[in-house]
Design an enzyme around this catalytic site. Structure first.
Site, PDB file in Angstrom:
ATOM      1  N   ASN A   9       1.134  -0.880  -0.271  1.00 46.41           N
ATOM      2  CA  ASN A   9       0.332  -0.147  -0.325  1.00 46.41           C
ATOM      3  C   ASN A   9       0.584   1.084  -0.356  1.00 46.41           C
ATOM      4  O   ASN A   9       0.946   1.938   0.739  1.00 46.41           O
ATOM      5  CB  ASN A   9      -1.213   0.111   1.681  1.00 46.41           C
ATOM      6  CG  ASN A   9      -1.624   1.338   1.469  1.00 46.41           C
ATOM      7  OD1 ASN A   9      -2.031   1.755   0.231  1.00 46.41           O
ATOM      8  ND2 ASN A   9      -1.885   1.452   2.305  1.00 46.41           N
ATOM      9  N   LYS A  11       0.349   4.502  -0.638  1.00 47.34           N
ATOM     10  CA  LYS A  11      -0.761   5.614   0.650  1.00 47.34           C
ATOM     11  C   LYS A  11      -0.257   6.238  -0.184  1.00 47.34           C
ATOM     12  O   LYS A  11      -0.412   6.347  -1.648  1.00 47.34           O
ATOM     13  CB  LYS A  11      -0.045   5.293   2.046  1.00 47.34           C
ATOM     14  CG  LYS A  11       0.250   4.688   2.933  1.00 47.34           C
ATOM     15  CD  LYS A  11      -0.054   4.525   4.186  1.00 47.34           C
ATOM     16  CE  LYS A  11      -0.236   3.315   4.772  1.00 47.34           C
ATOM     17  NZ  LYS A  11       0.240   3.198   6.376  1.00 47.34           N
ATOM     18  N   HIS A  93      -9.937   2.018   5.194  1.00 46.62           N
ATOM     19  CA  HIS A  93      -8.258   1.686   5.303  1.00 46.62           C
ATOM     20  C   HIS A  93      -8.302   2.259   7.033  1.00 46.62           C
ATOM     21  O   HIS A  93      -9.592   3.511   6.796  1.00 46.62           O
ATOM     22  CB  HIS A  93      -7.246   2.082   4.398  1.00 46.62           C
ATOM     23  CG  HIS A  93      -5.744   1.954   5.254  1.00 46.62           C
ATOM     24  ND1 HIS A  93      -5.329   3.042   5.815  1.00 46.62           N
ATOM     25  CD2 HIS A  93      -4.641   1.423   5.569  1.00 46.62           C
ATOM     26  CE1 HIS A  93      -4.469   2.461   6.860  1.00 46.62           C
ATOM     27  NE2 HIS A  93      -3.611   1.577   5.767  1.00 46.62           N
ATOM     28  N   GLU A  95      -7.251   4.693   8.003  1.00 45.62           N
ATOM     29  CA  GLU A  95      -6.478   6.454   7.428  1.00 45.62           C
ATOM     30  C   GLU A  95      -8.003   7.344   7.047  1.00 45.62           C
ATOM     31  O   GLU A  95      -7.974   8.015   7.461  1.00 45.62           O
ATOM     32  CB  GLU A  95      -5.367   6.508   7.103  1.00 45.62           C
ATOM     33  CG  GLU A  95      -4.345   5.862   7.636  1.00 45.62           C
ATOM     34  CD  GLU A  95      -3.460   5.594   7.133  1.00 45.62           C
ATOM     35  OE1 GLU A  95      -2.930   5.501   5.505  1.00 45.62           O
ATOM     36  OE2 GLU A  95      -1.981   4.677   7.278  1.00 45.62           O
ATOM     37  N   GLU A 164      -5.353  -4.854  10.362  1.00 43.54           N
ATOM     38  CA  GLU A 164      -4.629  -3.549  10.670  1.00 43.54           C
ATOM     39  C   GLU A 164      -4.516  -3.043  12.252  1.00 43.54           C
ATOM     40  O   GLU A 164      -5.867  -2.204  12.581  1.00 43.54           O
ATOM     41  CB  GLU A 164      -4.431  -3.081   9.310  1.00 43.54           C
ATOM     42  CG  GLU A 164      -3.737  -3.524   8.759  1.00 43.54           C
ATOM     43  CD  GLU A 164      -3.508  -2.152   7.472  1.00 43.54           C
ATOM     44  OE1 GLU A 164      -2.475  -2.562   6.192  1.00 43.54           O
ATOM     45  OE2 GLU A 164      -4.269  -1.127   7.143  1.00 43.54           O
ATOM     46  N   GLY A 170       2.792   2.297  10.520  1.00 50.96           N
ATOM     47  CA  GLY A 170       3.582   3.766  10.735  1.00 50.96           C
ATOM     48  C   GLY A 170       3.895   3.628  11.851  1.00 50.96           C
ATOM     49  O   GLY A 170       4.364   4.498  12.187  1.00 50.96           O
ATOM     50  N   SER A 208       3.210  -2.271  10.364  1.00 51.39           N
ATOM     51  CA  SER A 208       4.906  -2.072  10.792  1.00 51.39           C
ATOM     52  C   SER A 208       5.335  -3.603  10.504  1.00 51.39           C
ATOM     53  O   SER A 208       5.996  -3.897  11.663  1.00 51.39           O
ATOM     54  CB  SER A 208       5.238  -2.233  12.469  1.00 51.39           C
ATOM     55  OG  SER A 208       4.795  -0.601  12.505  1.00 51.39           O
ATOM     56  N   GLY A 229       2.533  -0.847   4.271  1.00 51.15           N
ATOM     57  CA  GLY A 229       3.278   0.483   4.591  1.00 51.15           C
ATOM     58  C   GLY A 229       4.623   0.544   3.815  1.00 51.15           C
ATOM     59  O   GLY A 229       5.066   0.874   2.643  1.00 51.15           O
TER      60      GLY A 229
HETATM   61  P1  13P Z   1       2.854   0.233   7.789  1.00 50.06           P
HETATM   62  O1  13P Z   1       3.796  -0.795   6.820  1.00 50.06           O
HETATM   63  O2  13P Z   1       3.582   1.500   7.263  1.00 50.06           O
HETATM   64  O3  13P Z   1       2.747  -0.034   9.174  1.00 50.06           O
HETATM   65  O4  13P Z   1       1.577   0.454   7.337  1.00 50.06           O
HETATM   66  C1  13P Z   1       1.086  -0.016   7.558  1.00 50.06           C
HETATM   67  C2  13P Z   1      -0.398   0.095   6.200  1.00 50.06           C
HETATM   68  O5  13P Z   1      -1.166   0.642   7.076  1.00 50.06           O
HETATM   69  C3  13P Z   1      -0.717  -1.149   5.186  1.00 50.06           C
HETATM   70  O6  13P Z   1      -2.644  -0.228   4.352  1.00 50.06           O
END
Ligand code: 13P
Length: 246
Positions: A9, A11, A93, A95, A164, A170, A208, A229
């Site tokens: 992803n 982002k 997601h 976010e 997640e 993150g 992560s 991510g």
């Molecule tokens: P990270 O791997 O940066 O923690 O992000 C995970 C994520 O939100 C994937 O959709």
């Protein structure tokens, strides 16, 4: 035996130049034994499609509209994603749930729109840190998944689910393999009650995931790959994670 799936992803990261470098690094590193996909920002979908021509890797988007078409300025429909060849679309997601106030029902409607156009929705669920500390993890993820099951009914077996935990995204904090497995088992049970296909469905872990923790996460019985991510933005890291899934 479920084949593992690893999805990057991206982002809101990237540029034409950096994407080209990343995709060329992945082309050189692959293929892998796992299924692999990248979910890229809308403007880069077509170029990603070209860069991946003839490759086993697939591609997708990070959101879609629940609406079919019409006066929805700024939205992108599932039909458009299908039109440009997307195999997957991430919906729900955390976010988007947090920053765009997406409800469980809206997420379910987006998943339905995607399926109606042959695009596989990767439906994300997960609890916040406060919810975990209050002992609500199971209740939260079950509520989020229940809306999707209720809306998709017999088509629920066609989705990819992603767990997640919001506190792990993150942050460098990861759910331990055992913590993640416990939630995945709960989700699989809930799917089992809804569809005979639950054993074939893939439930990804995200939050992560890095090359050094991927093997232990992917070794869990109900973890069928990852939604990646930060580590998906570096060809070496992402390909190491894909190898760990293979
Ligand atoms: P990270 O791997 O940066 O923690 O992000 C995970 C994520 O939100 C994937 O959709």
């Amino acid at each position: 035996m479920r084949k593992k799936l690893v999805v990057g992803n991206w982002k809101m990261h990237g540029s034409r130049a950096s994407n080209a470098a990343l995709l060329s690094g992945l082309r050189e590193a692959g293929p892998w034994n796992a299924d692999v996909a990248v979910c890229v920002p809308f403007p880069y979908i077509t170029e990603t499609a070209l860069a991946l021509t003839g490759q086993a890797m697939s591609f997708g988007a990070q959101d879609c509209s629940a609406h079919e078409q019409g006066a929805y300025t700024g939205e992108v429909s599932a039909a458009m994603l299908a039109d440009v060849g997307c195999r997957y679309v991430i919906v729900g997601h955390s976010e988007r749930r947090a920053f765009h106030h997406e409800s469980d029902q809206l997420v379910a409607d987006k998943a339905k729109a995607a399926l109606a156009h042959g695009v596989t929705p990767i439906v994300c669920v997960g609890e916040t840190r406060a919810e975990r500390e209050a002992g609500q993890t199971e209740a939260v993820v079950k509520r989020q998944l229940a809306a999707v099951i209720h809306t998709l009914t017999h088509c629920i077996g066609e989705i990819v689910l992603a767990y997640e935990p919001v506190w792990a995204i993150g942050t460098g904090l990861t759910a331990s393999p055992e913590e993640a497995q416990a939630v995945h088992a709960v989700l699989r049970m809930q799917l089992h009650a809804a569809t005979q296909k639950s054993d074939a469905m893939r439930i990804l872990y995200g939050g992560s995931v890095k090359p050094d923790n991927a093997v232990s996460l992917f070794g869990q019985a109900d973890i069928d790959g990852g939604l990646i991510g930060g580590a998906a933005l570096k060809a070496a890291d992402f390909s190491a994670i894909c190898r760990a899934a293979g």
